[in-house]
Design a protein around this motif. Structure first.
Motif, PDB file in Angstrom:
ATOM      1  N   LEU A  31       0.898  -1.030   0.050  1.00 24.82           N
ATOM      2  CA  LEU A  31      -0.015   0.055  -0.109  1.00 24.82           C
ATOM      3  C   LEU A  31       0.705   1.167   0.098  1.00 24.82           C
ATOM      4  O   LEU A  31       2.049   1.168   0.542  1.00 24.82           O
ATOM      5  CB  LEU A  31      -0.712   0.091   1.218  1.00 24.82           C
TER       6      LEU A  31
ATOM      7  N   ILE B 254      -0.552   1.027   7.415  1.00 25.22           N
ATOM      8  CA  ILE B 254      -1.844   0.777   7.584  1.00 25.22           C
ATOM      9  C   ILE B 254      -1.918  -0.833   7.344  1.00 25.22           C
ATOM     10  O   ILE B 254      -1.090  -1.528   6.516  1.00 25.22           O
ATOM     11  CB  ILE B 254      -2.632   1.011   6.087  1.00 25.22           C
TER      12      ILE B 254
ATOM     13  N   VAL C  63      -4.079  -4.442   7.073  1.00 22.21           N
ATOM     14  CA  VAL C  63      -5.282  -5.308   6.511  1.00 22.21           C
ATOM     15  C   VAL C  63      -5.578  -6.649   7.159  1.00 22.21           C
ATOM     16  O   VAL C  63      -4.668  -7.359   7.021  1.00 22.21           O
ATOM     17  CB  VAL C  63      -5.287  -5.087   5.013  1.00 22.21           C
ATOM     18  N   SER C  64      -6.543  -6.893   7.457  1.00 22.96           N
ATOM     19  CA  SER C  64      -7.219  -8.226   7.848  1.00 22.96           C
ATOM     20  C   SER C  64      -8.314  -8.500   7.199  1.00 22.96           C
ATOM     21  O   SER C  64      -8.881  -8.013   6.381  1.00 22.96           O
ATOM     22  CB  SER C  64      -7.344  -8.441   9.485  1.00 22.96           C
ATOM     23  N   GLU C  65      -8.809  -9.711   7.142  1.00 25.80           N
ATOM     24  CA  GLU C  65     -10.178 -10.295   6.663  1.00 25.80           C
ATOM     25  C   GLU C  65     -11.300  -9.158   6.986  1.00 25.80           C
ATOM     26  O   GLU C  65     -12.094  -9.083   6.026  1.00 25.80           O
ATOM     27  CB  GLU C  65     -10.312 -11.768   7.156  1.00 25.80           C
TER      28      GLU C  65
ATOM     29  N   TYR D   3      -9.312  -2.902   9.188  1.00 22.67           N
ATOM     30  CA  TYR D   3      -8.013  -2.184   8.750  1.00 22.67           C
ATOM     31  C   TYR D   3      -7.648  -1.928  10.198  1.00 22.67           C
ATOM     32  O   TYR D   3      -8.170  -1.447  11.277  1.00 22.67           O
ATOM     33  CB  TYR D   3      -8.439  -0.892   7.917  1.00 22.67           C
TER      34      TYR D   3
ATOM     35  N   GLY E 264     -13.926   4.953   3.491  1.00 20.56           N
ATOM     36  CA  GLY E 264     -12.373   4.757   3.823  1.00 20.56           C
ATOM     37  C   GLY E 264     -11.471   5.944   3.988  1.00 20.56           C
ATOM     38  O   GLY E 264     -10.387   5.801   4.491  1.00 20.56           O
TER      39      GLY E 264
ATOM     40  N   LEU F 143      -8.339   4.388   3.217  1.00 19.15           N
ATOM     41  CA  LEU F 143      -8.218   3.170   3.553  1.00 19.15           C
ATOM     42  C   LEU F 143      -8.178   2.372   2.367  1.00 19.15           C
ATOM     43  O   LEU F 143      -8.999   3.154   1.339  1.00 19.15           O
ATOM     44  CB  LEU F 143      -8.808   2.653   4.854  1.00 19.15           C
ATOM     45  N   PRO F 144      -7.804   1.335   2.113  1.00 16.11           N
ATOM     46  CA  PRO F 144      -8.035   0.405   0.760  1.00 16.11           C
ATOM     47  C   PRO F 144      -9.199   0.119   0.410  1.00 16.11           C
ATOM     48  O   PRO F 144      -9.338  -0.516  -0.574  1.00 16.11           O
ATOM     49  CB  PRO F 144      -7.292  -0.951   1.033  1.00 16.11           C
TER      50      PRO F 144
ATOM     51  N   VAL G 130     -15.531   1.226   4.803  1.00 17.42           N
ATOM     52  CA  VAL G 130     -15.610   0.800   6.469  1.00 17.42           C
ATOM     53  C   VAL G 130     -16.722   1.020   6.971  1.00 17.42           C
ATOM     54  O   VAL G 130     -17.844   1.741   6.320  1.00 17.42           O
ATOM     55  CB  VAL G 130     -14.461   1.647   7.056  1.00 17.42           C
TER      56      VAL G 130
ATOM     57  N   LYS H 272     -14.192  -3.268   8.418  1.00 13.87           N
ATOM     58  CA  LYS H 272     -14.470  -3.192   7.178  1.00 13.87           C
ATOM     59  C   LYS H 272     -16.184  -3.079   6.871  1.00 13.87           C
ATOM     60  O   LYS H 272     -16.687  -3.793   7.481  1.00 13.87           O
ATOM     61  CB  LYS H 272     -14.205  -4.352   6.212  1.00 13.87           C
TER      62      LYS H 272
END
Length: 138
Positions: free
Chosen positions: A12, A36, A38-40, A43, A67, A107-108, A111, A132
């Motif tokens: 990222l 930053i 990331v999890s499943e 963030y 995000g 954020l990617p 959210v 997310k």
């Protein structure tokens, strides 16, 4: 997501916008650096805010569904350093100068801004976990 899958993800490189004293603090520890994770389901982001004390901070963090994160506040301390009952007048100042600051980044993905937990660490790092959200329907 297993550790073996992390290497397959592209790195990222968030666009971070610094305004005010966060932009001018170019000597000493930099303000506004962002990590930053990331999890499943969520963030995690960490923002460097050196010079801000937890019990004296006036920091506002606004997170939008798409995000976008906007952090603003005021760096305090107009050349005075306090240690219990003693006041020191600053002769050298390399931390971010006092005044208003603003930091923005994205954020990617989307959210749920209602589901976030901020934690201001003792070392001047603002750490936030935000869940997310679902992508908006077209």
């Amino acid at each position: 997501m297993g550790v073996e899958n992390v290497a397959d993800l592209p790195p990222l490189d968030p666009a971070v916008v610094l305004i005010g004293t966060a932009k001018g603090g170019n000597v000493g520890p930099p303000s506004g650096l962002v990590d930053i994770g990331v999890s499943e389901a969520a963030y995690l982001f960490r923002v460097a805010l050196p010079g801000i004390r937890k019990n004296e901070c006036r920091v506002k963090c606004d997170i939008q569904r798409d995000g976008k994160v906007h952090i603003e506040g005021i760096m305090t301390g107009v050349g005075l350093l306090r240690n219990s009952s003693t006041v020191y007048h600053s002769r050298v100042q390399q931390l971010c100068p006092p005044g208003e600051f603003s930091i923005s980044f994205r954020l990617p993905g989307p959210v749920d801004p209602r589901l976030f937990s901020p934690y201001f660490r003792h070392d001047g790092i603002l750490e936030v976990v935000v869940m997310k959200g679902r992508a908006p329907l077209p």
